[in-house]
Design a protein around this motif. Structure first.
Motif, short mmCIF file in Angstrom:
data_model
loop_
_atom_site.label_atom_id
_atom_site.label_comp_id
_atom_site.label_asym_id
_atom_site.label_seq_id
_atom_site.Cartn_x
_atom_site.Cartn_y
_atom_site.Cartn_z
N ASP A 2 16.94 -10.68 4.57
CA ASP A 2 15.68 -11.57 4.13
C ASP A 2 16.83 -13.25 4.71
O ASP A 2 17.50 -12.83 5.62
N ASP A 3 15.99 -13.83 3.99
CA ASP A 3 16.52 -15.53 4.75
C ASP A 3 17.33 -16.05 4.04
O ASP A 3 17.81 -16.87 4.52
N THR A 26 15.98 -12.58 9.56
CA THR A 26 15.47 -13.37 8.46
C THR A 26 14.78 -13.57 8.26
O THR A 26 13.74 -14.46 7.71
N ASN A 27 13.86 -12.45 8.88
CA ASN A 27 12.00 -12.85 9.02
C ASN A 27 11.82 -11.32 9.34
O ASN A 27 12.00 -10.54 9.92
N MET A 67 9.73 -14.74 2.21
CA MET A 67 10.17 -15.03 3.86
C MET A 67 9.36 -15.96 4.31
O MET A 67 8.52 -15.32 4.45
#
Length: 526
Positions: free
Chosen positions: A7-8, A34-35, A57
């Motif tokens: 999750d970003d 984050t991606n 994302m």
């Protein structure tokens, strides 16, 4: 299990970390990305079992990540966490097997329930995968034994070729239109001074390893298949169904592979061309006859093609055998060991001076000789081992030494008590059946003696506990496999009588002082 959170938004990742009861499911690692691109790198390095992922994302979104996971890690469980209820976001989760779809802001109860559902589902499927893996391992271990039995029956005329033909084509690569064959026979005792010693005298183990070597060589063009002949005892049979005209070239390649692996070459008897399947039995007999009629004094050439038996080579014209037997009878009746040894030396000198000494003739001479010795010492166990040198070739010098050793033992007398004979039988039974489940009760019932007496008599005669003897035997067999094969530890454990690999490793270390892996590494470096 390991878990990946993608999750970003940092606070979403922290919320998932905070709410889920990781310790309850023995989670060994929690990773964050984050991606989707970061997630792929982590997946390739750590292979997490469960992935929590956002849908929107940068660089690579959740839909692309779900598709990639479905293609490369289909067993991974995915939980989608998104701030959107749009069908375009829900659809990938459905198509690519997501276990749940949660909306932001996260509800702790729903998150925990989804996580626990994914964990349990993965553990159940993993248990089933391991069960199937164990089953496949057992089937793979049994597969060579199955073909040993089927092909042994086939070449001896006890099985139907037409019933086996489809399996021979599909599993072993025999051409559907094969009409000709040749058979080669490799006697495993032929290298007992070198090869069998590497496998602690275990013919079955030696056959298993040699068959693997031969089948690896033949796998490239699927020209044939090697198996242990259950009907013939200590022999390996190679059934060739392709490129039969180049059979000698193939057998030389097999022998070279054996030499590279074990430092010795073997004598191989080869049949002429025979029709398939009606000529299988004849081909086996011809290959065996080719071995029996080979010249044991010949030092060059290890492939022996079948030739029709010549005149004047039969036992009736056996090179003045009766005269030597008379000398032996007189020597043993005199009880003079030096006189017996002179007979052995003269006999060996006669053999060495022959232009042709076939195995069949030598076996006939030995049978007559041992008959004389048995009449002299009927109470003793009398046998003369095959005598080969380090290259696996017959050695007259070794033959003479073995005969002298036998005469020396017999001259002293070798009475056996009933208890020592019983213990000898028990040891021989363990030597043959060490790979089976073996309990004291089982042995007691087989030999009609109480468990207490089995332990007491074995210890009294050998000076060793029966259980220690069996453990030592199994560990020695395992050492041979660790030295000479690339089999997995689980396979080796099963082959020497242990179902549990971890228990096998503990027993091995206690006996050998090293773990199986440490022992294998030490032997590779030596």
């Amino acid at each position: 299990m390991k878990v990946l959170i993608v999750d970003d938004e940092k606070h979403v990742r922290e919320a998932i970390r905070y709410f889920v009861p990781w310790d309850s499911y023995n989670i060994s690692g929690i990773y964050e990305a984050t991606n989707g691109q970061e997630a792929i790198r982590i997946m390739q390095e750590h292979q997490p079992a469960v992935v929590f992922t956002d849908m929107r994302m940068p660089l690579m979104d959740g839909a692309e990540l779900l598709e990639w996971l479905h293609r490369h890690y289909p067993h991974t469980k995915t939980i989608v966490i998104s701030g959107y209820q749009d069908f375009n976001y829900v659809k990938p989760a459905i198509v690519y097997g997501g276990t749940d779809y949660l909306l932001k802001p996260l509800n702790s109860k729903q998150l925990i329930a989804s996580a626990e559902h994914a964990f349990k589902l993965w553990m159940e499927e993993e248990a089933e995968r391991k069960r199937r893996q164990r089953q496949n391992m057992q089937l793979n271990a049994l597969r060579p034994l199955y073909w040993d039995k089927m092909l042994s029956d086939l070449v001896s005329g006890q099985a139907s070729f037409h019933e086996l033909k489809l399996a021979l084509c599909e599993e072993l690569g025999m051409p559907i239109g094969a009409q000709e064959c040749r058979i080669a026979v490799i006697p495993l005792q032929g290298a007992d001074c070198h090869l069998l010693r590497r496998f602690r005298g275990d013919v079955a183990l030696t056959a298993f390893v040699l068959a693997n070597v031969c089948n690896e060589v033949m796998a490239a063009d699927q020209s044939g298949y090697a198996f242990r002949n259950w009907q013939g005892g200590g022999e390996l049979v190679v059934l060739l169904w392709s490129a039969v005209a180049q059979a000698e070239e193939m057998l030389n390649r097999l022998n070279e592979a054996i030499r590279q692996a074990f430092g010795v070459q073997l004598d191989i008897g080869l049949s002429p061309l025979n029709p398939l399947p009606e000529g299988l039995r004849s081909a086996l007999e011809q290959a065996g006859q080719a071995l029996a009629e080979r010249n044991l004094l010949q030092r060059d050439g290890r492939i022996h093609p079948f030739r029709k038996r010549g005149e004047g080579s039969g036992p009736a014209n056996d090179y003045g055998l009766e005269g030597r037997l008379d000398k032996l009878r007189i020597a043993v009746l005199s009880g003079d060991l030096e006189r017996m040894e002179r007979v052995a030396e003269e006999w060996a000198g006669h053999l060495a001076g022959l232009p042709l000494l076939t195995e069949r003739v030598l076996l006939h001479q030995e049978t007559e000789m041992l008959d004389v010795l048995k009449r002299w010492r009927p109470e003793a166990e009398i046998s003369l081992e095959r005598c080969y040198d380090a290259e696996g070739l017959f050695s007259v010098e070794n033959w003479q030494c073995r005969l002298k050793s036998l005469l020396h033992r017999l001259s002293k007398g070798s009475p056996q008590t009933p208890d020592s004979r019983l213990v000898q039988e028990i040891r021989e039974y363990l030597d043959r059946n060490y790979a089976q489940e073996m309990t004291l009760q089982h042995i007691a019932e087989r030999f009609f003696i109480s468990r207490e007496n089995v332990s007491r008599k074995f210890k009294q005669i050998t000076g060793e506990n029966l259980s220690d003897y069996l453990t030592g035997l199994r560990v020695e067999k395992a050492k041979a496999l660790l030295q000479n094969t690339n089999l997995r530890l689980s396979q080796i454990a099963e082959l020497v009588g242990y179902e549990d690999e971890k228990y096998f490793s503990r027993v091995f270390k206690k006996t050998a002082g090293l773990t199986p892996r440490e022992y294998r590494k030490q032997e590779e470096e030596a």
